[in-house]
Write an enzyme that holds these catalytic residues in place. Sequence first.
Site, PDB file in Angstrom:
ATOM      1  N   ARG A  78     -30.369 -17.496 -37.455  1.00 22.22           N
ATOM      2  CA  ARG A  78     -31.771 -17.699 -36.923  1.00 22.22           C
ATOM      3  C   ARG A  78     -32.739 -18.621 -37.648  1.00 22.22           C
ATOM      4  NH1 ARG A  78     -29.690 -15.316 -33.463  1.00 22.22           N
ATOM      5  NH2 ARG A  78     -28.303 -17.260 -33.816  1.00 22.22           N
ATOM      6  N   SER A 110     -35.640 -10.419 -28.800  1.00 27.62           N
ATOM      7  CA  SER A 110     -35.311  -9.615 -30.204  1.00 27.62           C
ATOM      8  C   SER A 110     -36.564  -9.890 -31.200  1.00 27.62           C
ATOM      9  CB  SER A 110     -34.182  -9.686 -30.997  1.00 27.62           C
ATOM     10  OG  SER A 110     -32.582 -10.565 -30.205  1.00 27.62           O
ATOM     11  N   GLU A 143     -38.523 -11.506 -36.286  1.00 29.92           N
ATOM     12  CA  GLU A 143     -37.919 -13.118 -35.682  1.00 29.92           C
ATOM     13  C   GLU A 143     -39.207 -14.394 -34.610  1.00 29.92           C
ATOM     14  OE1 GLU A 143     -33.980 -13.009 -33.083  1.00 29.92           O
ATOM     15  OE2 GLU A 143     -35.464 -14.608 -31.653  1.00 29.92           O
TER      16      GLU A 143
HETATM   17  C1  LIG Z   1     -36.694 -12.371 -22.699  1.00 26.35           C
HETATM   18  C2  LIG Z   1     -36.276 -13.320 -24.368  1.00 26.35           C
HETATM   19  C3  LIG Z   1     -34.839 -13.336 -24.711  1.00 26.35           C
HETATM   20  C4  LIG Z   1     -34.117 -14.156 -25.807  1.00 26.35           C
HETATM   21  N1  LIG Z   1     -32.940 -14.349 -26.030  1.00 26.35           N
HETATM   22  C5  LIG Z   1     -32.991 -15.014 -27.515  1.00 26.35           C
HETATM   23  C6  LIG Z   1     -31.230 -14.675 -28.026  1.00 26.35           C
HETATM   24  O1  LIG Z   1     -30.375 -14.476 -26.795  1.00 26.35           O
HETATM   25  N2  LIG Z   1     -31.144 -16.128 -28.589  1.00 26.35           N
HETATM   26  C7  LIG Z   1     -32.746 -16.626 -29.583  1.00 26.35           C
HETATM   27  O2  LIG Z   1     -32.096 -16.821 -30.468  1.00 26.35           O
HETATM   28  N3  LIG Z   1     -33.680 -16.149 -29.153  1.00 26.35           N
HETATM   29  C8  LIG Z   1     -33.929 -15.919 -27.690  1.00 26.35           C
HETATM   30  N4  LIG Z   1     -35.277 -15.778 -27.461  1.00 26.35           N
HETATM   31  C9  LIG Z   1     -36.094 -16.184 -28.410  1.00 26.35           C
HETATM   32  C10 LIG Z   1     -36.818 -17.907 -27.509  1.00 26.35           C
HETATM   33  O3  LIG Z   1     -36.579 -17.591 -26.103  1.00 26.35           O
HETATM   34  C11 LIG Z   1     -36.067 -19.251 -28.626  1.00 26.35           C
HETATM   35  O4  LIG Z   1     -36.602 -18.888 -29.715  1.00 26.35           O
HETATM   36  C12 LIG Z   1     -36.406 -20.287 -27.942  1.00 26.35           C
HETATM   37  O5  LIG Z   1     -35.772 -21.100 -28.442  1.00 26.35           O
HETATM   38  C13 LIG Z   1     -38.213 -20.852 -28.593  1.00 26.35           C
HETATM   39  O6  LIG Z   1     -38.341 -21.893 -27.080  1.00 26.35           O
HETATM   40  P1  LIG Z   1     -39.676 -21.644 -27.070  1.00 26.35           P
HETATM   41  O7  LIG Z   1     -39.355 -23.188 -26.269  1.00 26.35           O
HETATM   42  O8  LIG Z   1     -40.160 -20.504 -25.854  1.00 26.35           O
HETATM   43  O9  LIG Z   1     -40.816 -21.571 -27.871  1.00 26.35           O
HETATM   44  P2  LIG Z   1     -42.392 -21.390 -28.039  1.00 26.35           P
HETATM   45  O10 LIG Z   1     -42.301 -19.822 -28.514  1.00 26.35           O
HETATM   46  O11 LIG Z   1     -42.858 -22.473 -27.770  1.00 26.35           O
HETATM   47  O12 LIG Z   1     -42.628 -22.340 -30.009  1.00 26.35           O
HETATM   48  C14 LIG Z   1     -41.616 -21.293 -31.011  1.00 26.35           C
HETATM   49  C15 LIG Z   1     -41.959 -21.863 -32.439  1.00 26.35           C
HETATM   50  O13 LIG Z   1     -41.198 -22.999 -32.497  1.00 26.35           O
HETATM   51  C16 LIG Z   1     -41.852 -24.373 -32.541  1.00 26.35           C
HETATM   52  N5  LIG Z   1     -41.837 -24.761 -31.084  1.00 26.35           N
HETATM   53  C17 LIG Z   1     -41.321 -25.015 -30.200  1.00 26.35           C
HETATM   54  N6  LIG Z   1     -41.138 -27.059 -29.510  1.00 26.35           N
HETATM   55  C18 LIG Z   1     -40.933 -27.087 -30.813  1.00 26.35           C
HETATM   56  C19 LIG Z   1     -40.382 -28.524 -31.049  1.00 26.35           C
HETATM   57  N7  LIG Z   1     -40.613 -29.048 -30.133  1.00 26.35           N
HETATM   58  N8  LIG Z   1     -40.912 -29.039 -32.365  1.00 26.35           N
HETATM   59  C20 LIG Z   1     -41.193 -28.772 -33.394  1.00 26.35           C
HETATM   60  N9  LIG Z   1     -41.411 -26.808 -32.979  1.00 26.35           N
HETATM   61  C21 LIG Z   1     -41.493 -26.348 -31.963  1.00 26.35           C
HETATM   62  C22 LIG Z   1     -43.665 -23.563 -32.384  1.00 26.35           C
HETATM   63  O14 LIG Z   1     -44.627 -24.537 -32.669  1.00 26.35           O
HETATM   64  C23 LIG Z   1     -43.252 -22.392 -32.345  1.00 26.35           C
HETATM   65  O15 LIG Z   1     -43.785 -21.643 -34.237  1.00 26.35           O
HETATM   66  C24 LIG Z   1     -35.274 -14.725 -26.424  1.00 26.35           C
HETATM   67  C25 LIG Z   1     -37.055 -14.614 -25.840  1.00 26.35           C
HETATM   68  C26 LIG Z   1     -37.351 -14.710 -24.684  1.00 26.35           C
HETATM   69  C27 LIG Z   1     -38.236 -13.586 -24.331  1.00 26.35           C
END
Ligand SMILES: Cc1cc2nc3c(=O)[nH]c(=O)nc-3n(C[C@H](O)[C@H](O)[C@H](O)COP(=O)(O)OP(=O)(O)OC[C@H]3O[C@@H](n4cnc5c(N)ncnc54)[C@H](O)[C@@H]3O)c2cc1C
Length: 346
Positions: A162, A239, A338
């Site tokens: 992670r 999580s 996380e």
């Molecule tokens: C219902 C649910 C289930 C989930 N299950 C999992 C799972 O099974 N496994 C898991 O690992 N995660 C899980 N997650 C967490 C999440 O989905 C992941 O971490 C996902 O990759 C986040 O993507 P995002 O585009 O929404 O990021 P955001 O929430 O928009 O950003 C998250 C962070 O990353 C940074 N960021 C985003 N995009 C970029 C980029 N292109 N360049 C630089 N920085 C960036 C942002 O600045 C922020 O700090 C879950 C979340 C939810 C709501």
Amino acid sequence: MSEAAASVPSLADLTTLRLGGPAGELVEVTSEEEAVNAVRTGKPVLVLAGGSNVVIADEGFPGTVVLLRQRGIHVREEGGTVRLTVQAGQPWDEVAAVAVANGWAGIESLSGIPGSAGATPIQNVGAYGQEVAETITAVRAYDRVSDEIVTLPRDACGFAYRTSVFKHNERFVVLSVTFELAVSPLSTPIRYAELARTLGVQAGESAPLADVRETVLKLRAGKGMVLDPSDRDTFSVGSFFTNPVVAADAVEPVRRAAGEPPAWPAPDGMVKLSAAWLIERAGFGKGYGDPASGVALSGKHTLALTNRGTGTTAALLGLAREIQHGVKDRFGVQLHPEPVLVNCSL
Ligand SMILES: Cc1cc2nc3c(=O)[nH]c(=O)nc-3n(C[C@H](O)[C@H](O)[C@H](O)COP(=O)(O)OP(=O)(O)OC[C@H]3O[C@@H](n4cnc5c(N)ncnc54)[C@H](O)[C@@H]3O)c2cc1C
């Protein structure tokens, strides 16, 4: 590039928690060039894509929020493998679906994870026995320090459980990610016991890609881990805490307090414990929370802190602290969040 500050009063509309106050300014980008120009200004910037792994303060973020919306999947087949280069704003589950539909193996168990492809390297997204570190070959990023576009091969990404060099580090803005997948109708070997059992295969065996995707989506939905606007149990960041990795001798007090915990070997002789198990055994069951606070543990999974619709970030962090302290007091184990906390802290 479009400026939408007036039409989006609150960042809550852009997060899966539906929490977060206003942005100073909101800029939506739909190409790599626009993304680079938007972050190059030198002003404080928050990069946001799916908003599924952020907890944003009720006060919001006073700087510029850059919303990544650039899409595209470029495919290059070479013999038995295929390389997908995916633009950062592409929704991740669409990538998983395309791979499964085309018979490309390696990310099928990551079906149903919300958010964008560009965010997957940030915390080395993983689930059901796969993580993106296994298939990412390169990350193309804008380096805000050197003011140039760089390509980081997998070994330079610092992938671990992670985390990666990108997490809690504003230096790089991921522009696109290249994944190498196997051309195969069958999945990579199934490592996750619950998934293998549900598929009716032995751990280490493979299964048809479509079956794996369908089964993972079903298992995830049962835990509130697939976004569903009609289900408040999914108004979360998934999580909230990572599984704690502890020294081997820290397991004994846990065993004494609550019996044999689920545990997995981690690098350097450390042991990974289940955060969900610790939370539940510390007295925080599914649905735990004061209804008046508007936040509670999901009714389907103790690891997900959810907004019941009337919550605030302050209330969510209060619940997180209560759980952190409860687990520490009972087991001596420190839980770490996380998601990325923006303008707030635990
Ligand atoms: C219902 C649910 C289930 C989930 N299950 C999992 C799972 O099974 N496994 C898991 O690992 N995660 C899980 N997650 C967490 C999440 O989905 C992941 O971490 C996902 O990759 C986040 O993507 P995002 O585009 O929404 O990021 P955001 O929430 O928009 O950003 C998250 C962070 O990353 C940074 N960021 C985003 N995009 C970029 C980029 N292109 N360049 C630089 N920085 C960036 C942002 O600045 C922020 O700090 C879950 C979340 C939810 C709501």
